[in-house]
Design a protein around this motif. Structure first.
Motif, PDB file in Angstrom:
ATOM      1  N   UNK A 184      39.804 -36.343 -22.024  1.00 52.63           N
ATOM      2  CA  UNK A 184      38.606 -36.481 -22.846  1.00 52.63           C
ATOM      3  C   UNK A 184      37.834 -35.175 -22.754  1.00 52.63           C
ATOM      4  N   UNK A 185      37.349 -34.676 -23.887  1.00 52.33           N
ATOM      5  CA  UNK A 185      36.578 -33.439 -23.893  1.00 52.33           C
ATOM      6  C   UNK A 185      35.103 -33.762 -23.722  1.00 52.33           C
ATOM      7  N   UNK A 186      34.454 -33.051 -22.797  1.00 51.88           N
ATOM      8  CA  UNK A 186      33.022 -33.239 -22.552  1.00 51.88           C
ATOM      9  C   UNK A 186      32.341 -31.885 -22.570  1.00 51.88           C
ATOM     10  N   UNK A 187      31.141 -31.842 -23.161  1.00 46.86           N
ATOM     11  CA  UNK A 187      30.395 -30.592 -23.178  1.00 46.86           C
ATOM     12  C   UNK A 187      30.334 -29.994 -24.560  1.00 46.86           C
ATOM     13  N   UNK A 188      29.134 -29.933 -25.124  1.00 46.71           N
ATOM     14  CA  UNK A 188      28.948 -29.287 -26.419  1.00 46.71           C
ATOM     15  C   UNK A 188      29.232 -30.190 -27.600  1.00 46.71           C
ATOM     16  N   UNK A 189      29.314 -31.506 -27.365  1.00 47.13           N
ATOM     17  CA  UNK A 189      29.682 -32.402 -28.457  1.00 47.13           C
ATOM     18  C   UNK A 189      28.503 -33.310 -28.826  1.00 47.13           C
ATOM     19  N   UNK A 190      27.983 -33.096 -30.024  1.00 44.05           N
ATOM     20  CA  UNK A 190      26.836 -33.881 -30.476  1.00 44.05           C
ATOM     21  C   UNK A 190      26.873 -34.147 -31.963  1.00 44.05           C
ATOM     22  N   UNK A 191      27.980 -33.786 -32.608  1.00 37.44           N
ATOM     23  CA  UNK A 191      28.121 -34.024 -34.047  1.00 37.44           C
ATOM     24  C   UNK A 191      29.568 -34.393 -34.325  1.00 37.44           C
ATOM     25  N   UNK A 192      29.790 -34.972 -35.504  1.00 34.68           N
ATOM     26  CA  UNK A 192      31.150 -35.341 -35.872  1.00 34.68           C
ATOM     27  C   UNK A 192      32.063 -34.139 -35.988  1.00 34.68           C
ATOM     28  N   UNK A 193      31.504 -32.994 -36.393  1.00 38.08           N
ATOM     29  CA  UNK A 193      32.292 -31.768 -36.474  1.00 38.08           C
ATOM     30  C   UNK A 193      32.768 -31.369 -35.074  1.00 38.08           C
ATOM     31  N   UNK A 194      31.883 -31.520 -34.109  1.00 37.62           N
ATOM     32  CA  UNK A 194      32.262 -31.179 -32.728  1.00 37.62           C
ATOM     33  C   UNK A 194      33.267 -32.185 -32.167  1.00 37.62           C
ATOM     34  N   UNK A 195      33.132 -33.451 -32.557  1.00 32.35           N
ATOM     35  CA  UNK A 195      34.140 -34.448 -32.172  1.00 32.35           C
ATOM     36  C   UNK A 195      35.503 -34.011 -32.725  1.00 32.35           C
ATOM     37  N   UNK A 196      35.521 -33.648 -34.000  1.00 29.52           N
ATOM     38  CA  UNK A 196      36.779 -33.235 -34.635  1.00 29.52           C
ATOM     39  C   UNK A 196      37.354 -31.994 -33.960  1.00 29.52           C
ATOM     40  N   UNK A 197      36.488 -31.049 -33.629  1.00 29.86           N
ATOM     41  CA  UNK A 197      36.960 -29.825 -32.966  1.00 29.86           C
ATOM     42  C   UNK A 197      37.609 -30.158 -31.630  1.00 29.86           C
ATOM     43  N   UNK A 198      36.983 -31.034 -30.864  1.00 24.40           N
ATOM     44  CA  UNK A 198      37.519 -31.394 -29.545  1.00 24.40           C
ATOM     45  C   UNK A 198      38.876 -32.087 -29.682  1.00 24.40           C
ATOM     46  N   UNK A 199      39.006 -32.936 -30.674  1.00 30.31           N
ATOM     47  CA  UNK A 199      40.281 -33.633 -30.878  1.00 30.31           C
ATOM     48  C   UNK A 199      41.347 -32.649 -31.360  1.00 30.31           C
ATOM     49  N   UNK A 200      40.914 -31.670 -32.153  1.00 29.36           N
ATOM     50  CA  UNK A 200      41.822 -30.614 -32.607  1.00 29.36           C
ATOM     51  C   UNK A 200      42.385 -29.836 -31.429  1.00 29.36           C
ATOM     52  N   UNK A 201      41.584 -29.722 -30.386  1.00 27.82           N
ATOM     53  CA  UNK A 201      42.001 -28.966 -29.194  1.00 27.82           C
ATOM     54  C   UNK A 201      42.947 -29.757 -28.304  1.00 27.82           C
ATOM     55  N   UNK A 202      43.267 -30.984 -28.702  1.00 28.54           N
ATOM     56  CA  UNK A 202      44.252 -31.751 -27.946  1.00 28.54           C
ATOM     57  C   UNK A 202      43.688 -32.913 -27.147  1.00 28.54           C
ATOM     58  N   UNK A 203      42.369 -33.071 -27.162  1.00 31.62           N
ATOM     59  CA  UNK A 203      41.774 -34.193 -26.433  1.00 31.62           C
ATOM     60  C   UNK A 203      42.153 -35.510 -27.111  1.00 31.62           C
ATOM     61  N   UNK A 204      42.209 -36.583 -26.321  1.00 35.99           N
ATOM     62  CA  UNK A 204      42.474 -37.911 -26.891  1.00 35.99           C
ATOM     63  C   UNK A 204      41.176 -38.676 -27.096  1.00 35.99           C
ATOM     64  N   UNK A 205      40.077 -38.000 -26.911  1.00 38.81           N
ATOM     65  CA  UNK A 205      38.775 -38.617 -27.137  1.00 38.81           C
ATOM     66  C   UNK A 205      37.701 -37.665 -26.654  1.00 38.81           C
TER      67      UNK A 205
END
Lengths: 369, 369
Positions: A216-237
């Motif tokens: 799970x990616x944590x840090x810097x995520x507060x918008x749907x765009x940031x959610x998408x970016x984190x998932x793009x980086x390989x996170x499963x959530x």
């Protein structure tokens, strides 16, 4: 927003919300995410029991979890009094002087410090676990290192997944070796305890380090765009903590603190040892400045610093001494500019996510226009 | 990988590569990206002219740009000698003592220091521009603040787009107000001069701050997944610097430095004022440790620090004094683990980008499997 992990947990969106507030945790799970209640503020088992009962009554059968703080290193037979005795007198005087400088009133006679750091100590965390395992929690997260082997076994015996926070790939591998199920990769920009590797770099490093375990990616995520970016980086959530602090369901100690959070920009946080003795990102205040000032005594190591400042932090919060008033929060505080319900925040995340996917497909020429 | 900006510049992929090496810049443009030659190391106009001629001969008609360093604050009539005179003797002695401690040999009589910091000074940058505007450059980037108004005008008169690096949304807005065309949002994890806001947070903040001006994301980008994440955050392209340092076309001063880069992990960089006087991310070395040691004199402000250490850095590089040998590089150094051609690196980026888009579509349930 479906990943292997979200399917496994039976949640609609791979959005995990960490929060000290039961109403926020329940609302996150109801909205289709996964609410995780932070247990560190509970010193009395009864209070934790009361709040877990409340969640059970309000979560509409959706899954949720618990976050404890168990130190990686076990210290046998050390009491809070033993630890208190290790605090140098000069540091106690510095706390007194700083509070006096800002005219911070004393707590009333017999009034307990609201926020204690004792939750960091293993015996307290174990008491919390004894309570929590009576509830149908689906996830147990640990904010400091891997939980002890017997705790991991107990969780697995009850079908509870175990997550641990990591600030580096090496740290993540250690957790995987200890037998945990999920790594929360906590980037530099995150609120609370953090390392120095930013999410953009840390997330894929952690994914590679522990595959096929989910990250799970944590840090810097507060918008749907940031959610998408984190998932793009390989996170499963994604694992979001700060964003919920200004929801209407949150019960911060003080309105003044809410106002400070709403007004703060992304540059108004600092990674400081002032709160616990380990580097933790928080609002930058005159209190953190005092501890980070090379002319002062500087913070003590964990757990001494937390014990040293616990009463002071309670006084600052209770009397809303604005220049000193802070809280752990990530750089994402810059986009926390209005008080909204958890559901409204959640809708924003999922809509923003869809927009971001559309945008990326346009850039990739995937013909979705 | 097509954005409005990539269409405007006529490039196939919205990948901008900053590099001090002409062969790398040309190879990036040939591969379908946009090569940007860093001019700061050129003190003699003839050398810059020679290298731009080389690029012209090898870029196969593809567009490319130039990156200069013009300080935001203009200091009239100050010579290098004036600035040298401001350096305290104690600092000079600290440099001597540190070099002596590691047995760093002197340069030979009359041997010029290879790397000078004078490129930071406006008159040097202006000389570089006089050369560069004779070439069909399509982009002029400035690494420190907005370029002066007359430079922006001159660029626009020649149809050259102007970009400026920014470490905060406020900084980005200032650039937009100055009339530049593109903001490069430089995250905390980036190599070279950086602020404290991580790319995950900074990129969307910069995009919102200057819309509809395009933003390029810089910092933490070394794989196609990271390219995709940055574009997901609203960037119209990515700006990569570190990744090219270990390509076969790069001409680093020393093999030992290449080996250090290949071996370094993401945690082996530090944001230090040791190099120029402003915080810049670089390999952590015993040299940066010496400057960051509270027991030492600490770095001087820009441009004094750069002048102070220029000769020392040349000696360290020339004699490959390993414990002291460093270079500006971002946290992405952790994935720079082999020497490959620019084309191979580029292919990796574009393939990884496509994989990341596939993955995000699967998570979003967009039916692409």
């Amino acid at each position: 927003m479906e990943t292997e992990l979200s399917k496994k947990l039976g949640i609609e969106h791979a959005i995990f919300g960490f929060t000290p507030f039961p109403a926020v945790a329940a609302a996150i799970s109801r909205a289709g995410g996964f609410g995780v209640l932070g247990a560190v503020r509970y010193t009395a088992p009864d209070e934790l029991k009361r709040d877990l009962d409340w969640i059970e009554a309000h979560v509409e059968g959706k899954p949720y979890g618990l976050d404890v703080v168990m130190p990686a290193k076990k210290v046998e037979g050390v009491t809070e009094a033993d630890v208190e005795a290790m605090i140098p007198e000069g540091h106690r005087q510095f706390v007194k002087d700083t509070l006096a400088k800002y005219g911070v009133p004393q707590l009333a006679e017999g009034e307990a410090s609201g926020w204690r750091i004792t939750g960091w100590m293993e015996q307290v965390a174990r008491t919390q676990l004894d309570v929590a395992f009576d509830y149908p929690i689906r996830l147990l997260a640990n904010a400091l290192g891997s939980p002890p082997a017997d705790v991991i076994k107990r969780a697995h015996d009850q079908g509870v997944l175990v997550a641990a926070l990591a600030g580096s790939a090496r740290h993540a591998r250690k957790h995987a070796d200890a037998g945990i199920d999920i790594v929360v990769a906590q980037g530099y920009e995150a609120g609370g305890h953090t390392g120095e590797i930013a999410s953009m770099v840390l997330t894929p490093e952690a994914v590679e380090a522990v595959a096929p375990l989910p990250v799970l990616a944590a840090g810097g995520i507060g918008s749907g765009e940031q959610v998408a970016a984190a998932l793009t980086l390989g996170a499963q959530g994604v694992w979001l903590g700060s964003l919920w602090l200004t929801t209407t369901e949150a019960e911060l100690h003080s309105r003044a603190l809410t106002r400070k959070l709403l007004a703060a920009g992304s540059g108004d946080t600092v990674r400081s040892r002032a709160l616990t003795g380990k580097p933790a990102r928080q609002l930058r205040t005159e209190w953190t400045d005092a501890w980070d000032d090379p002319a002062g005594p500087g913070p003590l190591p964990m757990p001494l610093q937390g014990l040293l400042v616990a009463e002071a932090v309670s006084r600052i919060q209770k009397y809303e001494v604005e220049p000193l008033l802070g809280t752990p929060v990530g750089q994402i505080v810059g986009r926390m500019n209005s008080e909204r319900s958890v559901q409204a925040v959640f809708d924003d995340l999922t809509r923003g996510f869809e927009r971001a996917v559309d945008r990326l497909n346009r850039i990739a020429g995937r013909g979705l226009r």
